[in-house]
Design a protein around this motif. Structure first.
Motif, short mmCIF file in Angstrom:
data_model
loop_
_atom_site.label_atom_id
_atom_site.label_comp_id
_atom_site.label_asym_id
_atom_site.label_seq_id
_atom_site.Cartn_x
_atom_site.Cartn_y
_atom_site.Cartn_z
N LEU A 75 0.83 -1.22 0.00
CA LEU A 75 0.00 0.00 0.00
C LEU A 75 0.86 1.26 0.00
O LEU A 75 0.46 2.28 -0.56
CB LEU A 75 -0.94 -0.01 1.20
N GLY A 76 2.02 1.18 0.61
CA GLY A 76 2.93 2.33 0.61
C GLY A 76 3.36 2.71 -0.79
O GLY A 76 3.49 3.90 -1.11
N ALA A 77 3.56 1.72 -1.65
CA ALA A 77 3.95 1.99 -3.03
C ALA A 77 2.81 2.67 -3.78
O ALA A 77 3.05 3.56 -4.60
CB ALA A 77 4.35 0.68 -3.73
N VAL A 78 1.57 2.27 -3.47
CA VAL A 78 0.41 2.93 -4.09
C VAL A 78 0.36 4.38 -3.64
O VAL A 78 0.18 5.30 -4.45
CB VAL A 78 -0.90 2.20 -3.75
N GLY A 79 0.52 4.61 -2.34
CA GLY A 79 0.49 5.97 -1.80
C GLY A 79 1.57 6.85 -2.40
O GLY A 79 1.32 8.01 -2.75
N ALA A 80 2.77 6.31 -2.54
CA ALA A 80 3.88 7.07 -3.14
C ALA A 80 3.57 7.42 -4.59
O ALA A 80 3.84 8.54 -5.04
CB ALA A 80 5.17 6.28 -3.03
N GLU A 81 3.00 6.48 -5.32
CA GLU A 81 2.67 6.74 -6.73
C GLU A 81 1.55 7.77 -6.83
O GLU A 81 1.54 8.60 -7.74
CB GLU A 81 2.27 5.44 -7.43
N LEU A 82 0.60 7.72 -5.89
CA LEU A 82 -0.47 8.73 -5.88
C LEU A 82 0.10 10.13 -5.65
O LEU A 82 -0.33 11.10 -6.27
CB LEU A 82 -1.51 8.41 -4.81
N GLU A 83 1.06 10.23 -4.75
CA GLU A 83 1.70 11.54 -4.48
C GLU A 83 2.42 12.02 -5.74
O GLU A 83 2.34 13.20 -6.08
CB GLU A 83 2.67 11.42 -3.30
N HIS A 84 3.13 11.12 -6.39
CA HIS A 84 3.83 11.48 -7.63
C HIS A 84 2.81 11.94 -8.68
O HIS A 84 3.01 12.94 -9.35
CB HIS A 84 4.63 10.28 -8.14
N LEU A 85 1.72 11.19 -8.81
CA LEU A 85 0.69 11.51 -9.78
C LEU A 85 0.05 12.87 -9.49
O LEU A 85 -0.19 13.66 -10.40
CB LEU A 85 -0.38 10.41 -9.80
N ALA A 86 -0.20 13.14 -8.22
CA ALA A 86 -0.81 14.42 -7.84
C ALA A 86 0.05 15.60 -8.23
O ALA A 86 -0.44 16.67 -8.59
CB ALA A 86 -1.08 14.43 -6.33
#
Length: 139
Positions: free
Chosen positions: A125-136
């Protein structure tokens, strides 16, 4: 980049199909209408006609995130593909998250991880969160 609901559904469908069934891409107008109107993995379910999808495609082309592939040797229909990854420098993981968010709306990190499994993989889930931050930061 701001997208209308119709534009989001069209670009989300193009991304999803490119990541899950690349052999069918680029999509014809008929295939894209079917993808937009699909009843699974969509919220809300819609019932677009060709004209609605064509208008969204024209505006997305103008924005530089969709390309039209005109018929050539053996093909009889114009096809459509997204280039949003190129336009915004997005990788496969970001594209998968973007597609699921555009097609299903707000979701938890766990739901996003599960719903992107057919398109890409996240270790946790941390990898998803990090990718979401990058995407944002990119969109």
């Amino acid at each position: 980049m701001r997208l209308s609901f119709d534009q989001g559904r069209v670009i989300g469908s193009l991304i999803e199909k490119q990541l899950t069934t690349p052999q069918q891409c680029p999509l014809t107008l008929n295939s894209l209408v079917l993808a937009c109107n699909q009843t699974s993995n969509r919220d809300p379910v819609v019932s677009y006609e060709e004209g609605s999808v064509q208008r969204a495609l024209a505006s997305l082309k103008e924005a530089g995130v969709v390309r039209f592939v005109y018929p050539s040797s053996g093909r009889s229909a114009t096809r459509y593909r997204h280039v949003i990854g190129e336009a915004l420098s997005l990788g496969e993981r970001s594209l998968a998250l973007l597609a699921v968010l555009l097609l299903r709306g707000p979701q938890t990190v766990g739901e996003l991880r599960a719903r992107t499994e057919r398109m890409t993989t996240f270790d946790d889930l941390g990898a998803v969160g990090a990718e979401l931050e990058h995407l944002a930061g990119r969109v």
